[in-house]
Structure formats: C-alpha cells, structure tokens
Design an enzyme around this catalytic site. Structure first.
Site, PDB file in Angstrom:
ATOM      1  CG  ASN A 269      -1.854   1.079   1.457  1.00 41.82           C
ATOM      2  OD1 ASN A 269      -2.907   0.898   2.031  1.00 41.82           O
ATOM      3  ND2 ASN A 269      -1.543   2.281   1.028  1.00 41.82           N
TER       4      ASN A 269
ATOM      5  NE  ARG B 170      -7.985   1.644   8.740  1.00 47.04           N
ATOM      6  CZ  ARG B 170      -8.409   2.866   8.461  1.00 47.04           C
ATOM      7  NH1 ARG B 170      -7.960   3.498   7.396  1.00 47.04           N
ATOM      8  NH2 ARG B 170      -9.292   3.493   9.243  1.00 47.04           N
TER       9      ARG B 170
ATOM     10  CG  ASP C  28      -8.718   4.230   2.252  1.00 49.12           C
ATOM     11  OD1 ASP C  28      -8.385   4.235   1.066  1.00 49.12           O
ATOM     12  OD2 ASP C  28      -8.037   4.758   3.141  1.00 49.12           O
TER      13      ASP C  28
ATOM     14  CD  GLU D  85      -6.675  13.192   0.254  1.00 55.86           C
ATOM     15  OE1 GLU D  85      -7.231  14.027   1.000  1.00 55.86           O
ATOM     16  OE2 GLU D  85      -6.412  12.048   0.610  1.00 55.86           O
TER      17      GLU D  85
ATOM     18  CD  GLU E 126      -9.323   6.885   8.325  1.00 55.77           C
ATOM     19  OE1 GLU E 126     -10.212   6.043   8.490  1.00 55.77           O
ATOM     20  OE2 GLU E 126      -8.117   6.623   8.369  1.00 55.77           O
TER      21      GLU E 126
HETATM   22  O1  LIG Z   1      -4.589   6.960   6.858  1.00 53.12           O
HETATM   23  C1  LIG Z   1      -5.776   6.474   6.323  1.00 53.12           C
HETATM   24  C2  LIG Z   1      -5.605   5.861   4.947  1.00 53.12           C
HETATM   25  O2  LIG Z   1      -4.894   6.788   4.130  1.00 53.12           O
HETATM   26  C3  LIG Z   1      -4.500   6.384   2.832  1.00 53.12           C
HETATM   27  O3  LIG Z   1      -5.605   6.442   1.928  1.00 53.12           O
HETATM   28  C4  LIG Z   1      -5.859   7.640   1.256  1.00 53.12           C
HETATM   29  O4  LIG Z   1      -4.689   8.303   0.807  1.00 53.12           O
HETATM   30  C5  LIG Z   1      -3.852   7.574  -0.108  1.00 53.12           C
HETATM   31  C6  LIG Z   1      -2.702   8.468  -0.468  1.00 53.12           C
HETATM   32  O5  LIG Z   1      -3.121   9.551  -1.260  1.00 53.12           O
HETATM   33  C7  LIG Z   1      -4.646   7.084  -1.334  1.00 53.12           C
HETATM   34  O6  LIG Z   1      -3.864   6.198  -2.076  1.00 53.12           O
HETATM   35  C8  LIG Z   1      -5.939   6.390  -0.913  1.00 53.12           C
HETATM   36  O7  LIG Z   1      -6.704   6.124  -2.057  1.00 53.12           O
HETATM   37  C9  LIG Z   1      -6.711   7.322   0.035  1.00 53.12           C
HETATM   38  O8  LIG Z   1      -7.953   6.781   0.385  1.00 53.12           O
HETATM   39  C10 LIG Z   1      -3.890   4.997   2.806  1.00 53.12           C
HETATM   40  O9  LIG Z   1      -3.673   4.538   1.504  1.00 53.12           O
HETATM   41  C11 LIG Z   1      -4.758   4.000   3.566  1.00 53.12           C
HETATM   42  O10 LIG Z   1      -4.178   2.726   3.564  1.00 53.12           O
HETATM   43  C12 LIG Z   1      -4.874   4.518   5.004  1.00 53.12           C
HETATM   44  O11 LIG Z   1      -5.547   3.599   5.821  1.00 53.12           O
END
Ligand SMILES: OC[C@H]1O[C@H](O[C@H]2O[C@H](CO)[C@@H](O)[C@H](O)[C@H]2O)[C@H](O)[C@@H](O)[C@@H]1O
Length: 563
Positions: free
Chosen positions: A202, A278, A314, A516, A531
């Site tokens: 990830n 997590r 997520d 983002e 979140e």
């Molecule tokens: O910390 C919470 C979650 O954050 C990430 O997910 C989000 O950011 C990422 C980076 O830009 C992106 O790839 C993802 O689609 C977003 O939802 C992370 O990837 C999660 O694993 C984490 O739990």
C-alpha cells in the site's frame, strides 16, 4: 445490523514491535491530548532516538493518575525526548532531472495564465521529491518508514511515504514534465517491494506490509516505456510483474463465478492479510468496532476495513451493505469492477512486454488471459439495461474455494464512477457501439456534475462518495472516452477535462495549493469528509492536471476562471 456480521477467515501478516508500541503511544496520546487536531497516523510515523526497550521502559515509568492517564506535560516531554518527528526520516531529494521549464513542455497550452500555473504545478515535484535518510538504511528497526533504493515522489502533507496507486498519476505528470529518471526511480522502488514481499505494498511503511493497493505497476512501466523505449527497465520489471500477477490471481484474492451457461469465470477481489485495527488509524477503527460485541466479528470487521484500504477507496458506501453504517463494510465479499480492469491492464501490459523482449510464449499466454478476463468482465459485471459494469456481491458466508453461481440480483445497482472504468481499456473503448451506450448511461447517471465526475451519488460523509471528485477517476474516464472512435464521447472527455482543470486552477489561486480531492459541485472548492482533514500537495492531482493539459492544451482565448 447484527445479521451481517460474520466470523473472520484468512491469513494475518504480523507487524513489528515498533508499530505495536507506537499504536499504544497513539492511544495514550488521544486520551492525554484529546481529539482536537488529533491525527493518529502522525504517531505511527515517529522514529526512535534510542532503542525500543529503553523507550518502552521510560514510557512505563511515566507518572499516571488514578485513571491511568499521563499528563500533557509528561507525555509531550517523553515524545520530544525519545522520538524524531514524523517525516524527519524522509529527506528532501533534489530531483536531478528537474528543470524549471523543460524543453517541449505542454506545447498546446497557449494561454499565458494557464501556462504560468502549469509551471508552478510542475515545480511542485521538487517539494514532493524525497529519499530515505541514512538512519533508515543503517537502523531500519528505529523506523516505520521502509528502506528504499532510490528517491520517490510522495502524495504530500500527512502522506509522507510513497503510495502505490498514487504513483501511476504522479508518473503521468512526470511524463509531461519530462522527468523520466524520477519516474524510473519510483518504479524501481515499487519493484523492490515485489522482490522482498511478493507484492507492492500500500505504501512504504512497516504497517502497510499486510496489503497492497490497486495494481498499476505494469501501467506505470508501460507509460515510461512509451516515452523512453527503455528496454532494460522492461527486462528488469517483467519477472516482478509475473510475481505480482500471481498475488492477485491466487488464493484469497481469486474467486470463481459460474454464469447461467455454466461457464466459469475467475476474477480478483481485495483481501487484506490483517484482522486488527489499522495501526495508522487504530483509535478510529476501535471506536467503530466498539459497536460490535463478539471478538471474532470484530476481527472480521477489521479485515474488511484493511481490505477497503487495499481498494484505495477508503471509505465509501460502495463497500457497505447499509450505506449509513460503516460496520457493514463487506469488501472481501465483492468482486470489484475496477480491480479487474487493472488486472486486465496488467495482462495486456505483460503480453506487450513479453513480446518486446522476445518471450513469445508468455506473450501468447497473457493475451489469452486478457481475452478470458474480458469475457469474465462482460459476463459477471456488464448490465445491458443500465449500460454500465456493476460490482458483483458474493453470497455471504461463501468459503474461499467454493465456486458461486452468478445471480442478476447480486450486481450492485448503485451509481459509482467505477462502473465506467472498463472504458479505460482499449479492448472496450475501441467498440464504438458500446462506447455510445456507456456514454449515454454516464450522461444520465447523475455522476457528471458541474466541475467533474462525482465518486457516487450518496452524500455519506465518507471521502470516496458524493460530492467528492478524485483526479484518478476523472483521468481514467476522460482517457477512455477520448480513445474511442465516437465523436460525442471525445467531446464529452474534453468537456469534463476543461471543467476539472478549471476547478483545480481556481482552488489553487484561492488557497495556494493543489488538493487531494475536489468538490465537483462547486468550481474552486476542494473536497472533504472521511477520517482525516483535507490534504494538500498533491501528487496525483498535479499529475492529472499536467497530463490533461498535455493532451488537450488550453487555447489563448479560453477563460480559465469559473464561468
Ligand atoms: O490513513 C488512512 C488511509 O490513508 C491512505 O488512503 C488515502 O490516501 C492515499 C494516499 O493519497 C490514497 O492512495 C488512498 O486512495 C486514500 O484513500 C492509505 O492509503 C490507507 O491505507 C490509510 O488507511
């Protein structure tokens, strides 16, 4: 509801002692500092100043009151004394292939305002370019950041490590910025994950070793190869891609569905190797799980949460049985349209790379696999009446080995941007008749809003839902429509691209940052929900804007402000 909670099954990859301790520190900090401005990820991104056992001893000796709480003063001092800050171990790396205005940069952008902004976005690669510090290489056990062989581009803000699927759109932008060496370094790092773990993580953190993310490594390499013709890279990547392919097509990630003509179709699903909170969001996951009484059902919920993180979406109502109750997440029981599009893309890319290096046998077998998956996508996901591909929900309680009989009622009829992603693949967008049908469906779906495509139609408060629009989803749908033979589809692609570029520009001028995610209902507004607080920087948004400006340009007289 209680009936939807079931027991947990599947493997678990253990985490490191440091991650476990930082999670305890995170939970203690929430109690001490309170929820205001609290970001749980910050705690698991800290690195040690001295060894873990000394740190734990000092933590255990901190004075506690009757309820076990530590004072703000004592905990703040402990954190300062024993830890380096989150992100201190990922240092700035000046990208060697960055020049302020690359030769041949965005030749079709004629408007001077837009050009000046595009150059600013291009210059953001410098802010987002990082390499791991020597301390990570020398003492990896002091860090949750994983050692990497070369520099990377991070998403930005709280995301201080390279993330898997984000990197595809970062690379699309780097291609427009002519930063081929930086792009190659990113994929070299991702390949190193496959060498070590058997799949791409990830992200580059010790707490991400139990799951992957939407698999786009082959697509990254394809983009780089198209621009550079780098055969050495293809030769190096091919064995790793073959390994990654197995990860997504065996064991827990693979499910067989039998259609009404008794033909069997193998498809992939998300399935994390984790059944606990997590670490980066443990306080949040535990609060949700507190609604669930039984331990085994809690573990099942935590696996669904981690599997949803593996999906990249997520969180979203897309994975929830009850759209207002996150404890009904059921991601491991869903065959997702987008994941299978990405795996199909992997099959086509592997076939292409194998041909390029002269391995005709592999090329032939992967071309065959791509045709088989295309048939599976058509049989299991396609809905003729709706003109969309719909996620397929497996029957509850099915065992891993079991083959399920396809039922029309198991297709999820809710509208999601992912229902249109097969268009991204040439095997689908080259069928003009099909594209016309899908375009009509998209037109009337309600998803195409004032300044972009909404993720869904449900305003759930989750970040992968309405009214948020995400750069990757805009880009794949725009590119799919554009590559088709239909004039109207191509016009629609350009219209969405122009609106998306405009809202990114206006938001940048208002806030001084790239975001983002964006609110697709209001020009110049960034997105929210979810979140964590909205993040800026931002790798994939920058990449998509640059790629779209390279593709469509911007005429001298076209206004860039909100209309
Ligand atoms: O910390 C919470 C979650 O954050 C990430 O997910 C989000 O950011 C990422 C980076 O830009 C992106 O790839 C993802 O689609 C977003 O939802 C992370 O990837 C999660 O694993 C984490 O739990």
């Amino acid at each position: 509801s209680l009936e939807t909670w079931s027991a947990d099954t599947g493997p678990v990859i253990p985490t490191t002692p440091l991650v476990s301790f930082l999670q305890t520190l995170q939970e203690t900090s929430l109690k001490t500092f309170g929820p205001k401005n609290f970001d749980p990820k910050m705690y698991v991104d800290l690195s040690l100043k001295s060894n873990l056992s000394t740190t734990i001893d000092a933590f255990d000796k901190l004075p506690r009151n009757a309820t076990g709480a530590i004072s703000v003063k004592d905990l703040s001092k402990f954190i300062d004394d024993y830890f380096d800050g989150a992100g201190d171990d990922l240092v700035y790396a000046d990208p060697l292939d960055f020049v302020p205005e690359p030769e041949g940069f965005l030749p079709k952008v004629e408007n001077s305002q837009v050009r000046a902004w595009a150059l600013e976005v291009h210059s953001l690669w410098k802010n987002l370019s990082r390499k791991v510090s020597d301390s990570v290489l020398n003492r990896p056990e002091f860090h949750t950041l994983l050692p990497l062989p070369g520099p990377v581009v991070i998403p930005g803000s709280r995301f201080k490590e390279v993330n898997y699927w984000d990197s595809y759109w970062v690379i699309r932008g780097l291609m427009a910025s002519k930063m081929y060496a930086t792009a190659k370094s990113i994929v070299t790092n991702l390949i190193s994950f496959i060498d070590t773990y058997g799949y791409v993580l990830n992200g580059a953190r010790a707490y991400y070793t139990n799951r992957s993310q939407p698999p786009l490594l082959s697509a990254m390499i394809h983009e780089i190869y198209k621009r550079t013709g780098d055969l050495k890279l293809v030769r190096k990547a091919l064995p790793a891609l073959l390994k990654e392919y197995q990860f997504w097509n065996r064991g827990i990630h693979s499910v067989t569905v039998q259609d009404s003509q008794a033909s069997s179709h193998k498809l992939s699903r998300y399935y994390a190797m984790w059944n606990k909170p997590r670490p980066e969001s443990a306080t949040i996951d535990k609060a949700f799980a507190s609604k669930i009484l039984n331990d085994s059902e809690k573990q099942h919920f935590y696996r669904e949460v981690a599997s949803t993180a593996e999906s990249g979406w997520d969180f979203s109502t897309r994975w929830m049985r009850n759209t207002s109750d996150i404890t009904t997440l059921t991601t491991t029981s869903i065959l997702p349209v987008d994941l299978n599009v990405f795996v199909l893309r992997m099959e086509l890319d592997i076939a292409f790379f194998a041909k390029v290096v002269g391995d005709n046998k592999t090329a032939k077998s992967f071309l065959k696999a791509s045709q088989t998956r295309k048939r599976a996508i058509n049989s299991v996901f396609w809905n003729e009446e709706k003109g969309q591909w719909l996620d397929y929900w497996l029957d509850n309680g099915a065992t891993l080995e079991e083959c399920q009989a396809w039922q029309a009622s198991n297709q999820n009829h809710r509208a999601y941007a992912s229902n249109y992603l097969p268009l991204w693949i040439d095997l689908f967008n080259s069928d003009t008749c099909l594209v016309k049908k899908v375009k009509k469906s998209l037109d009337s779906s309600g998803l195409v809003c004032a300044v972009g495509i909404a993720t869904s139609l449900i305003n759930s408060g989750n970040q992968w839902d309405y009214p948020n629009g995400w750069a990757p989803l805009q880009h794949m749908i725009i590119e799919g429509l554009l590559r088709s033979g239909s004039e109207e589809a191509r016009a629609m692609a350009e219209d969405i691209a122009v609106r998306w570029i405009r809202t990114n520009y206006v938001a940048y001028k208002k806030t001084g940052a790239m975001h983002e995610k964006y609110n697709v209902e209001k020009c110049g507004d960034f997105g929210g929900g979810g979140e964590y607080i909205p993040q800026t920087g931002f790798g994939w948004s920058n990449g998509v804007v640059l790629a779209l400006l390279e593709e469509f340009g911007w005429p001298r007289d076209l206004k860039i402000d909100c209309q």
